[in-house]
Design an enzyme around this catalytic site. Structure first.
Site, PDB file in Angstrom:
ATOM      1  N   TYR A  70     -11.155   4.425   0.821  1.00 23.96           N
ATOM      2  CA  TYR A  70     -10.208   3.354   0.509  1.00 23.96           C
ATOM      3  C   TYR A  70     -10.886   2.249  -0.309  1.00 23.96           C
ATOM      4  O   TYR A  70     -10.487   1.944  -1.423  1.00 23.96           O
ATOM      5  CB  TYR A  70      -9.651   2.723   1.792  1.00 23.96           C
ATOM      6  CG  TYR A  70      -8.625   3.550   2.529  1.00 23.96           C
ATOM      7  CD1 TYR A  70      -8.997   4.680   3.245  1.00 23.96           C
ATOM      8  CD2 TYR A  70      -7.280   3.195   2.535  1.00 23.96           C
ATOM      9  CE1 TYR A  70      -8.051   5.432   3.942  1.00 23.96           C
ATOM     10  CE2 TYR A  70      -6.324   3.938   3.229  1.00 23.96           C
ATOM     11  CZ  TYR A  70      -6.720   5.045   3.927  1.00 23.96           C
ATOM     12  OH  TYR A  70      -5.789   5.784   4.614  1.00 23.96           O
ATOM     13  N   HIS A 105       0.830  -1.204   0.000  1.00 26.20           N
ATOM     14  CA  HIS A 105       0.000   0.000   0.000  1.00 26.20           C
ATOM     15  C   HIS A 105       0.873   1.266   0.000  1.00 26.20           C
ATOM     16  O   HIS A 105       0.706   2.141  -0.857  1.00 26.20           O
ATOM     17  CB  HIS A 105      -0.922  -0.020   1.227  1.00 26.20           C
ATOM     18  CG  HIS A 105      -1.816   1.172   1.341  1.00 26.20           C
ATOM     19  ND1 HIS A 105      -3.123   1.169   0.900  1.00 26.20           N
ATOM     20  CD2 HIS A 105      -1.603   2.418   1.827  1.00 26.20           C
ATOM     21  CE1 HIS A 105      -3.660   2.358   1.112  1.00 26.20           C
ATOM     22  NE2 HIS A 105      -2.756   3.135   1.686  1.00 26.20           N
ATOM     23  N   GLU A 106       1.786   1.343   0.942  1.00 25.88           N
ATOM     24  CA  GLU A 106       2.613   2.559   1.027  1.00 25.88           C
ATOM     25  C   GLU A 106       3.495   2.707  -0.211  1.00 25.88           C
ATOM     26  O   GLU A 106       3.719   3.816  -0.696  1.00 25.88           O
ATOM     27  CB  GLU A 106       3.452   2.560   2.313  1.00 25.88           C
ATOM     28  CG  GLU A 106       2.664   2.407   3.613  1.00 25.88           C
ATOM     29  CD  GLU A 106       1.419   3.284   3.733  1.00 25.88           C
ATOM     30  OE1 GLU A 106       1.360   4.348   3.097  1.00 25.88           O
ATOM     31  OE2 GLU A 106       0.483   2.870   4.460  1.00 25.88           O
TER      32      GLU A 106
HETATM   33  N1  BES Z   1      -1.721   8.016   3.892  1.00 25.18           N
HETATM   34  C1  BES Z   1      -2.281   7.050   4.752  1.00 25.18           C
HETATM   35  C2  BES Z   1      -2.305   7.475   6.190  1.00 25.18           C
HETATM   36  C3  BES Z   1      -3.117   8.722   6.453  1.00 25.18           C
HETATM   37  C4  BES Z   1      -4.353   8.890   5.862  1.00 25.18           C
HETATM   38  C5  BES Z   1      -2.635   9.681   7.301  1.00 25.18           C
HETATM   39  C6  BES Z   1      -5.089  10.050   6.109  1.00 25.18           C
HETATM   40  C7  BES Z   1      -3.365  10.838   7.552  1.00 25.18           C
HETATM   41  C8  BES Z   1      -4.592  11.020   6.947  1.00 25.18           C
HETATM   42  C9  BES Z   1      -1.565   5.718   4.634  1.00 25.18           C
HETATM   43  O1  BES Z   1      -1.121   5.421   3.353  1.00 25.18           O
HETATM   44  C10 BES Z   1      -2.572   4.633   4.951  1.00 25.18           C
HETATM   45  O2  BES Z   1      -3.534   4.538   4.256  1.00 25.18           O
HETATM   46  N2  BES Z   1      -2.312   3.846   5.977  1.00 25.18           N
HETATM   47  C11 BES Z   1      -3.160   2.731   6.333  1.00 25.18           C
HETATM   48  C12 BES Z   1      -2.620   1.516   5.628  1.00 25.18           C
HETATM   49  C13 BES Z   1      -3.590   0.445   5.273  1.00 25.18           C
HETATM   50  C14 BES Z   1      -4.776   0.918   4.499  1.00 25.18           C
HETATM   51  C15 BES Z   1      -2.896  -0.656   4.509  1.00 25.18           C
HETATM   52  C16 BES Z   1      -3.105   2.594   7.839  1.00 25.18           C
HETATM   53  O3  BES Z   1      -2.397   3.402   8.480  1.00 25.18           O
HETATM   54  O4  BES Z   1      -3.753   1.747   8.400  1.00 25.18           O
HETATM   55 ZN    ZN Z   2      -2.801   5.110   2.096  1.00 28.94          ZN
END
Ligand code: BES
Ligand code: ZN
Length: 644
Positions: free
Chosen positions: A422, A337-338
């Site tokens: 998402y 994902h990242e």
């Molecule tokens: N970019 C996001 C984290 C985020 C979103 C920070 C909105 C601040 C505001 C990151 O890529 C993400 O989606 N992380 C998820 C991962 C999962 C969906 C695989 C998480 O932290 O759980």
């Molecule tokens: Zn994300």
């Protein structure tokens, strides 16, 4: 075309069209979108008048005071005749602002706007700087350099961990989280995803600590001779400012492949490296799908468990929670994902947060394609099914007509949560993929990244691009796709493509057998994938007796599982049924882990349990609150209230 009409004065370098496999250079200065749909109401900046194109930080990390201080030199491109630049700031103490000649510039910190109380969503304070006279002989197109001398105490973006919050237990640790609007608490710049900036930094820190940032390292740190060292970094590609990130601690590096590696505390490095060993293969798979990886290295840092998210896509340095380490790579969808954000998010970026599905939805789809390439169709389908079930749960919860279930979320929309941006976002792309066929779809998505590389984008732009380059006037196809419905409509359009539920046939049968006659699948359990075990735990009857829970725990070893996604589901289920033995388990977990996705729901479940759960939640939170990042604290405060 309207959306691409960038103000000519910012277009110092044009992005050349990609040719063959050559990676096009990033432009030094990225254009600003001028359409109404690209406006960012979360920022005070007025980039159409004056915009920051480069940030140079020189900061000291003070672990005694939880303070960063130093200077930020900003390159400002101002339209002729414009005399001031507006920056974002939140809680910064500004000592002075000077011009290139060192002359003081007038500045004003505007009225503070609380994020919660404002329906406009503005956050922090505008910092308005009068630019003064341009230097002798300067051209209109030359950037004006302003130097801001400032400090930030207890900035919300930054989490200063005590040695006890680290694995080593000896040294403090610092980590940052910029998305969405937190970087203005430690960097005075225009904090809007549509205002891309290159940056560089010099960071000084106590010599026991190593500093990493989301930019290329300048190599060996300089010993300053006073017990401190200076590290340098640079990001020569224009990035959205929420992507500037820093971490500092007693950390070491382990190479994974030629352009991938991982940082963590020494005590964790073996486990971290083993868990992410597929990363190099993931980068290759991602490139084969959607074009070249344009950022050079892809490194990761596995942070202490207090990190408020699962992961954060900081360029060239993904930040990861250690809670994804299960010992069997079953939760590495997080890494996929990242990594995928290196295209969807970091390369092509939502112009403002009303279109964050462009970052997160596209990335969730891309993530699943990487998982399929590396781990096979079965695992990918199972993970897609878990995500799909989350959409349906959300829709059942908030109603199919709730405004927050649309992908594009105008300001003031009550968000229905991450399952929409998402998972519904991913379901949209999966639906298009199945209607037009994978080959055509992949070619289009790849070309979307190429056409918009290093630029901001909006929902309207994606739709226009899809129509121009995928639908191409085919009326029948246009009708089949229901594009507008997907982006602006609520609920799930009736053309939605559902992942094949037979991938969970066995576990769904086991859920049935448990529901009917309390048959526990102790044989299959250890052979199941983590997705299967999560599906089982997710679908158990909501009401279970203490005897039922004890039997499940004894047979399946739930409380002592090393898989945190499964542990979380167990704790949630057990607490919802007021199962006393789960209280100390939850307390241990909540005292260590700060990941909002786990922490907030566990407190919420306790708060739902009236006179049984509320005192427990309040007691635990009084103890753990100060160890959480501001993001986690904010989320739990809304559930439990502020202690004392
Ligand atoms: N970019 C996001 C984290 C985020 C979103 C920070 C909105 C601040 C505001 C990151 O890529 C993400 O989606 N992380 C998820 C991962 C999962 C969906 C695989 C998480 O932290 O759980
Ligand atoms: Zn994300």
């Amino acid at each position: 075309m309207r959306f691409l009409a960038a103000a000519a004065f910012v277009l110092l370098a044009a992005c050349s069209a990609p040719e063959g496999d050559a990676v096009p250079e990033a432009p030094a200065v990225a254009p600003i979108l001028t359409g109404e749909d690209a406006k960012d109401v979360y920022s005070f900046a007025r980039p159409e008048e004056a915009r920051v194109s480069h940030v140079a930080l020189d900061l000291d990390l003070d672990f005694e005071r939880n303070r960063v201080s130093g200077t930020a030199v900003l390159d400002v491109l101002a339209k002729p005749g414009v005399e001031e630049v507006v920056l974002d700031s939140d809680g910064l103490v500004i000592e002075s602002v000077t011009d290139e000649a060192g002359k003081d510039l007038t500045f004003e910190l505007g009225k503070a706007v609380e994020s919660e109380s404002s329906d406009e969503g503005l956050h922090g304070q505008p910092l308005t700087v009068k630019l003064g006279a341009a230097p002798e002989g300067a051209k209109d197109s030359d950037p004006r350099k302003i130097t801001i001398t400032y400090s930030a105490d207890d900035a919300d973006a930054l989490q200063w961990l005590t040695p006890e919050q680290t694995a080593g237990g000896k040294h403090p640790y610092l980590l940052s989280q910029g998305q969405a609007t937190l970087n203005r608490t430690w960097i005075p710049t225009q904090d809007s995803p549509g205002i891309r900036q290159t940056w560089e930094a010099r960071i000084t820190a106590p010599e026991e600590l190593t500093v990493v940032m989301s930019g290329l390292s300048g190599g060996k740190p300089e010993e300053l001779g006073d017990g401190r060292r200076a590290f340098t970094f640079s990001m020569d590609k224009p990035v959205a400012p929420y992507l500037i990130a820093i971490a500092a601690g007693d950390i070491v590096f382990r190479e994974i492949g030629p352009r991938t590696g991982v940082w963590s505390e020494p005590a964790m490095i073996d486990a971290a490296a083993a868990e992410v060993e597929d990363t190099e293969a993931m980068v290759k798979a991602a490139e084969e799908l959607y074009g070249p990886y344009r950022w050079g290295r892809y490194d990761m840092i596995v942070l202490p468990p207090a990190f408020p998210y699962g992961g954060m896509e900081n360029p060239v340095m993904t930040f990861l929670t250690p809670t994804f380490i299960a010992g069997d790579k079953s939760l590495t969808g997080l890494v996929a994902h990242e990594l995928a954000h290196s295209w969807s998010g970091n390369l092509v970026t939502n112009a403002n947060w009303t279109d964050s599905w462009l970052n997160e939805g596209v990335t969730s789809y891309f993530e699943n394609r990487i998982v399929e390439a590396i781990y096979g169709k079965k695992r990918a389908t199972q993970e897609a099914l878990l995500d799909f079930a989350a959409i349906e749960e959300t829709l059942a919860d908030v109603g199919e007509d709730a405004a927050g279930t649309a992908l594009h979320q105008p300001i003031g929309t009550d968000s229905a949560g991450s399952a929409i941006i998402y998972n519904k976002g991913a379901a949209f792309l999966r639906t298009v993929e199945h209607i037009v066929g994978r080959e055509k779809f992949d070619a289009w998505l790849r070309s979307w990244f190429d056409r918009h590389a290093f630029q901001p984008a909006t929902s309207a732009m994606l739709l226009a691009d899809m129509r121009e380059n995928l639908v191409k006037g085919d009326k029948e196809l246009e009708e089949k796709l229901q594009l507008e419905e997907w982006i602006y409509g609520t609920g799930l359009p009736d053309n939605v493509w559902r992942p094949d539920a037979s991938a969970f046939a066995e576990v769904d049968a086991a859920v049935g057998a448990y529901t009917d006659k309390r048959a526990i699948p102790n044989k299959s359990w250890t052979e199941w994938t983590s997705a299967e075990r999560q599906r089982f735990l997710d679908n158990l009857p909501a009401k279970l007796s203490a005897e039922d829970l004890a039997a499940l725990d004894t047979a399946l070893g739930l409380a002592k599982t090393g898989n945190n996604e499964e542990l979380f589901l167990w704790l949630e289920l057990a607490l919802a049924n007021r199962y006393e033995p789960a209280v100390p388990q939850a307390e241990t977990f909540l005292s260590k882990v700060g990941r909002t996705k786990f922490v907030r729901p566990l407190f919420a479940v306790l708060m739902d349990q009236g006179s049984w759960g509320q005192p427990i939640a309040k007691r635990i939170y009084a103890k753990t609150r100060s160890s959480y990042h501001a993001v986690t604290r904010g989320a739990v405060d809304r559930v439990v209230g502020q202690p004392g």
